[in-house]
Design a protein around this motif. Structure first.
Motif, mmCIF file in Angstrom:
data_model
loop_
_atom_site.group_PDB
_atom_site.id
_atom_site.type_symbol
_atom_site.label_atom_id
_atom_site.label_comp_id
_atom_site.label_asym_id
_atom_site.label_seq_id
_atom_site.Cartn_x
_atom_site.Cartn_y
_atom_site.Cartn_z
ATOM 1 N N LYS A 113 0.823 -1.207 0.000
ATOM 2 C CA LYS A 113 0.000 0.000 0.000
ATOM 3 C C LYS A 113 0.860 1.261 0.000
ATOM 4 O O LYS A 113 0.341 2.364 0.178
ATOM 5 N N CYS A 114 2.148 1.083 -0.159
ATOM 6 C CA CYS A 114 3.142 2.171 -0.195
ATOM 7 C C CYS A 114 3.443 2.756 1.180
ATOM 8 O O CYS A 114 4.321 3.610 1.297
ATOM 9 N N TYR A 115 2.739 2.290 2.212
ATOM 10 C CA TYR A 115 3.039 2.780 3.560
ATOM 11 C C TYR A 115 3.101 1.652 4.591
ATOM 12 O O TYR A 115 3.423 1.888 5.751
ATOM 13 N N ASP A 116 2.788 0.425 4.180
ATOM 14 C CA ASP A 116 2.778 -0.687 5.126
ATOM 15 C C ASP A 116 4.029 -1.568 5.015
ATOM 16 O O ASP A 116 4.034 -2.715 5.449
ATOM 17 N N ARG A 117 5.065 -1.047 4.410
ATOM 18 C CA ARG A 117 6.388 -1.679 4.395
ATOM 19 C C ARG A 117 7.391 -0.627 4.878
ATOM 20 O O ARG A 117 7.148 0.564 4.746
ATOM 21 N N TRP A 118 8.522 -1.064 5.426
ATOM 22 C CA TRP A 118 9.577 -0.120 5.779
ATOM 23 C C TRP A 118 10.708 -0.362 4.777
ATOM 24 O O TRP A 118 11.577 -1.178 4.974
ATOM 25 N N PHE A 119 10.656 0.390 3.667
ATOM 26 C CA PHE A 119 11.518 0.107 2.526
ATOM 27 C C PHE A 119 12.996 0.367 2.819
ATOM 28 O O PHE A 119 13.860 -0.069 2.060
ATOM 29 N N ASP A 120 13.297 1.073 3.905
ATOM 30 C CA ASP A 120 14.695 1.355 4.252
ATOM 31 C C ASP A 120 15.399 0.164 4.904
ATOM 32 O O ASP A 120 16.629 0.100 4.899
ATOM 33 N N LYS A 121 14.659 -0.776 5.482
ATOM 34 C CA LYS A 121 15.280 -1.922 6.139
ATOM 35 C C LYS A 121 15.960 -2.819 5.110
ATOM 36 O O LYS A 121 15.537 -2.885 3.950
ATOM 37 N N SER A 122 16.992 -3.523 5.556
ATOM 38 C CA SER A 122 17.715 -4.418 4.641
ATOM 39 C C SER A 122 16.760 -5.395 3.966
ATOM 40 O O SER A 122 16.888 -5.697 2.790
ATOM 41 N N PHE A 123 15.784 -5.879 4.717
ATOM 42 C CA PHE A 123 14.681 -6.622 4.113
ATOM 43 C C PHE A 123 13.483 -6.584 5.054
ATOM 44 O O PHE A 123 13.629 -6.457 6.274
ATOM 45 N N SER A 124 12.302 -6.670 4.467
ATOM 46 C CA SER A 124 11.057 -6.701 5.226
ATOM 47 C C SER A 124 10.301 -7.974 4.862
ATOM 48 O O SER A 124 10.204 -8.323 3.682
ATOM 49 N N ILE A 125 9.792 -8.650 5.877
ATOM 50 C CA ILE A 125 9.008 -9.863 5.674
ATOM 51 C C ILE A 125 7.522 -9.498 5.688
ATOM 52 O O ILE A 125 7.076 -8.708 6.530
ATOM 53 N N VAL A 126 6.762 -10.071 4.775
ATOM 54 C CA VAL A 126 5.321 -9.832 4.703
ATOM 55 C C VAL A 126 4.606 -11.155 4.958
ATOM 56 O O VAL A 126 4.856 -12.146 4.260
ATOM 57 N N ILE A 127 3.740 -11.167 5.967
ATOM 58 C CA ILE A 127 2.930 -12.341 6.278
ATOM 59 C C ILE A 127 1.468 -11.983 6.006
ATOM 60 O O ILE A 127 0.912 -11.082 6.644
ATOM 61 N N TYR A 128 0.847 -12.693 5.076
ATOM 62 C CA TYR A 128 -0.516 -12.354 4.684
ATOM 63 C C TYR A 128 -1.550 -13.069 5.565
ATOM 64 O O TYR A 128 -1.230 -14.025 6.278
ATOM 65 N N LYS A 129 -2.757 -12.600 5.484
ATOM 66 C CA LYS A 129 -3.842 -13.090 6.330
ATOM 67 C C LYS A 129 -4.098 -14.583 6.150
ATOM 68 O O LYS A 129 -4.491 -15.281 7.091
ATOM 69 N N ASN A 130 -3.864 -15.106 4.926
ATOM 70 C CA ASN A 130 -4.110 -16.523 4.653
ATOM 71 C C ASN A 130 -2.866 -17.389 4.840
ATOM 72 O O ASN A 130 -2.851 -18.559 4.444
ATOM 73 N N GLY A 131 -1.811 -16.836 5.452
ATOM 74 C CA GLY A 131 -0.613 -17.609 5.736
ATOM 75 C C GLY A 131 0.456 -17.537 4.656
ATOM 76 O O GLY A 131 1.575 -18.051 4.855
ATOM 77 N N LYS A 132 0.167 -16.937 3.524
ATOM 78 C CA LYS A 132 1.197 -16.766 2.483
ATOM 79 C C LYS A 132 2.212 -15.749 2.975
ATOM 80 O O LYS A 132 1.896 -14.853 3.767
ATOM 81 N N ASN A 133 3.451 -15.860 2.510
ATOM 82 C CA ASN A 133 4.458 -14.885 2.915
ATOM 83 C C ASN A 133 5.301 -14.432 1.727
ATOM 84 O O ASN A 133 5.078 -14.871 0.586
#
Length: 770
Positions: free
Chosen positions: A437-457
């Motif tokens: 959504k352009c604001y729900d990631r912290w793009f400055d971190k070396s990497f960001s992990i995304v865990i979705y509502k249905n368990g996908k990552n």
């Protein structure tokens, strides 16, 4: 309004009765265990430094040398040829003590001399790259040396790796002119040749001297400038333009419980970090060989953040972090992952994640879209950081986010291939990982992990600190550890016990109209960029590398030639093509460009489109591509040399029309293969559904395509295609269809070839990187 709990070791106030000292034993206990863990890590690193310092020998070999020298002295033989007696003369001890100590001193000097000799031989061996150009056959004697060498640590080979050589001006210009010949008309090529000749005879040699001087004292004459000028000095958004993404398994989601998937994923990542800290990972090698690759990029994988500056950003790295930062529905949390120096179990982490998911508190004013500052232009983010995040609770909370081991987003959407529209779902999955959504990631971190509502990552990685093979190595370990080692209970939860909940952070924006206005501005910039990205992800299942290799053609060359054919059909011509190669055979090496649109490839495409039988031209194009790739890997590439010459010219304050024109040429087709480096972690035969989708990136040129692909097993190739909706001449789905057809057409052509066809020379080329 929720409050952030700021844990402190102690606090004191001045009272009428004197100083009132209040101790927090829980905090002191945490500090104590943190210190113990830190010292254990220091001792481990000191031990590893000793082991690395004497590699390829071992510390125990010193004892063997000492015993051997003492044994020869006992037999009244002097292996030192008089040196032991000379050492004795300078020792103020008894006769027997002098003999023993002088023997120890001589043994130690002999041992160190042998180590230096071995390391010198090792460096010579690593500097030999001719093996890459030889035909398939028996393993050479020099290569067999690697097989009998003892087990190395992650960084054991670092100091023995050769330095990246500086090519000659003449060779680089010759290869450059050859690479642009199929793209230029005769008058344009003649003009470019004159520019190149003028550069070589005048300014070129002057710049080359400075570059050679840098290569003498710098570990790598390219990498620091590449990181600084290509990545950190970019003032535009790093979202889409620089950051890239990695996907989950294609067909399988190990659990549908969001908190459980987060628990196992976070645990697997921290287990990997432990291996990096202890140097227990095996050094990366050229696939299919025993040749080691540089491991320097692993050092900044965790606890690293890119912070914005006025003219250039800075990569900040901390030695350790005992927590991760978590984002959920506009709120930020600090999630502790250690207790009394012990890494929490997956179930304990799952419990904390579930508490975050169940927390009903709303975000603070301005907090929900704070991450948009990392997605927009860099200068406004620097100014907001300086003005509103330099002190107080905002600074403390921002420090917690930036010092975290990594960033975790608990996404409230569902993603993946399953559903009524599998193809469209994959495209939406890719876009979500690329920008969210352009604001729900912290793009400055070396990497960001995304865990979705249905368990996908999935993950989103910042590019300046490392290249894709490094993060891909991490992600392979994470997926395999999650699915095959940690596992889940029958009800899809993590294994283990529970632990107290995470800590909510406070980022107060009340009354800060300036920062809220800038968040809106940055979000507008980022949203415009994200909405313009056209992503298309598709698995190609008709055949894979197994069938291609039976034709005795390099799978990568086969795909690259197919991409040229697809682009020719899509746009009616050829373009400058970027294919990422690695230079990690050299110390601190990163990438080099393979200009895969070559004379041979263009000749084949034109012949095929003209209806000719052109199998011979395909083999020539394949051999030519393999040779270009090998040249790039062994330090004989074109673009990094020209880039460094351009940097030198800017430092000297001189202009070069040739360099200026070369470096302004657009890469309308940017390609990269995501390598599978740890095949042993995945049992594709028994678990065929556990295959990776790979990852992708945004288009490099506004009117071009970005293509990433991963060769999975023997029978599948996954493609990620990106372009921009704003360009009417590009269409990711249309280009994907052209890639699909090109692969089929070339396979049909080669499958019709008689079996007596001449084999392609050279080994299959190594995998490459983003």
């Amino acid at each position: 309004m929720a409050e952030a709990h700021q844990a402190v070791a102690f606090q004191f106030t001045i009272t009428p009765e004197g100083i009132d000292l209040q101790l927090s034993y829980q905090a002191l206990n945490q500090i104590y265990h943190s210190g113990v863990r830190s010292w254990k890590r220091r001792v481990s690193r000191m031990r590893n430094r000793v082991i690395k310092g004497v590699y390829p020998a071992s510390p125990s070999s010193w004892l063997f040398v000492v015993i051997a020298i003492l044994a020869t002295l006992y037999m009244r033989s002097d292996p030192s040829m008089g040196l032991i007696d000379k050492i004795q003369q300078h020792l103020p001890l008894s006769s027997q003590g002098q003999t023993m100590l002088s023997a120890l001193v001589f043994s130690t000097l002999l041992w160190l001399s042998l180590i230096l000799a071995l390391r010198f031989c090792l460096k010579l061996l690593l500097s030999y790259h001719q093996w890459m150009f030889e035909m398939h056959g028996p393993v050479s004697n020099t290569t067999k040396v690697w097989v009998v060498s003892r087990k190395p640590l992650l960084y054991s080979y670092q100091t023995s790796l050769p330095h990246l050589p500086v090519p000659t001006i003449k060779d680089t210009l010759s290869r450059y002119l050859q690479s642009v010949r199929p793209l230029l008309s005769d008058p344009a090529y003649k003009r470019m040749t004159e520019l190149a000749n003028g550069f070589e005879s005048n300014l070129g040699n002057r710049l080359q001297r400075y570059l050679k001087l840098k290569a003498l004292w710098a570990t790598n004459y390219v990498s620091d400038w590449w990181e600084e000028y290509i990545y950190l000095r970019s003032r535009g958004p790093i979202m889409v333009n620089s950051n890239y993404y990695g996907m989950d398994f294609l067909f399988v989601t190990p659990t549908s419980v969001q908190a459980a998937r987060a628990g196992n994923t976070i645990t697997a990542l921290l287990l990997y970090r432990r291996k990096v800290n202890r140097e227990e990972l095996k050094p990366s090698r050229v696939p299919g060989t025993v040749i080691p690759l540089c491991a320097a990029q692993y050092e900044r994988m965790f606890n690293t953040t890119r912070t914005p500056g006025l003219e250039t950003d800075v990569l900040q790295h901390w030695q350790d972090s005992e927590y991760v930062a978590v984002y959920h529905k506009g709120r930020f949390f600090r999630l502790w992952v250690y207790n009394a120096g012990r890494l929490l179990s997956p179930r304990e982490i799952e419990h904390q994640i579930q508490r975050i998911l169940d927390d009903p508190s709303p975000p603070l004013p301005g907090e929900e879209r704070l991450g948009a500052l990392t997605a927009g232009d860099r200068v406004p983010w620097h100014q907001m950081r300086k003005q509103y995040f330099s002190s107080g609770i905002n600074k403390r909370s921002l420090d917690i986010i930036e010092r975290a081991a990594f960033f975790v987003t608990l996404d409230d959407e569902e993603q993946g291939m399953k559903g009524d529209d599998p193809a469209g779902n994959l495209d939406r999955y890719a876009k979500s990982l690329l920008h969210g959504k352009c604001y729900d990631r912290w793009f400055d971190k070396s990497f960001s992990i995304v865990i979705y509502k249905n368990g996908k990552n999935g993950l989103n990685a910042e590019h300046s600190w490392a290249d894709a093979p490094t993060i891909a190595h991490l992600w392979e370990f994470t997926l395999a550890t999650d699915a095959f080692q940690l596992g889940y209970t029958d009800d899809e939860h993590c294994k283990g016990d529970t632990f107290p909940s995470a800590t909510r952070l406070s980022l107060l924006m009340n009354g800060h109209c300036g920062v809220q206005a800038q968040i809106c501005t940055s979000l507008t910039v980022a949203q415009s960029l994200a909405d313009d990205v056209d992503c298309h992800v598709f698995p190609f299942r008709e055949f894979g590398k197994g069938r291609v290799k039976k034709l005795r053609v390099s799978p990568d060359a086969f795909i690259q030639i197919s991409l040229q054919l697809a682009y020719y059909r899509d746009r009616g011509g050829f373009c400058l093509t970027y294919e990422a190669s690695m230079t990690r055979l050299f110390r601190e090496g990163r990438t080099e460009t393979v200009r895969s649109c070559s004379n041979e490839t263009c000749a084949f495409v034109k012949a095929l489109e003209g209806g000719e039988q052109c199998r011979r031209l395909l083999r020539l194009a394949s051999e030519g591509h393999q040779n270009l790739y090998r040249m790039a890997m062994t330090g004989a590439g074109i673009d990094r040399h020209l880039f460094c010459l351009y940097v030198v010219s800017k430092y000297l304050g001189v202009d070069s029309p040739f360099l200026k024109e070369v470096l302004s040429e657009p890469w309308r087709l940017s390609t990269s293969q995501t390598p599978i480096q740890q095949i042993e972690l995945f049992d594709i035969k028994n678990h065929p559904d556990y295959i990776s989708l790979g990852g992708g990136f945004g288009p490099v040129a506004d009117d071009g395509y970005g293509v990433s692909y991963i060769i999975v097993g023997e029978d599948m190739i996954n493609f990620h295609v990106s372009s921009k909706y704003s360009c009417k001449e590009t269409d990711s789905h249309r280009f994907g269809a052209e890639i699909h057809k090109a692969l089929q057409d070339i396979m049909a052509l080669m499958s019709a070839e008689p079996k007596s066809a001449a084999p392609s020379r050279g080994p299959s080329q190594p995998k490459k990187q983003l």
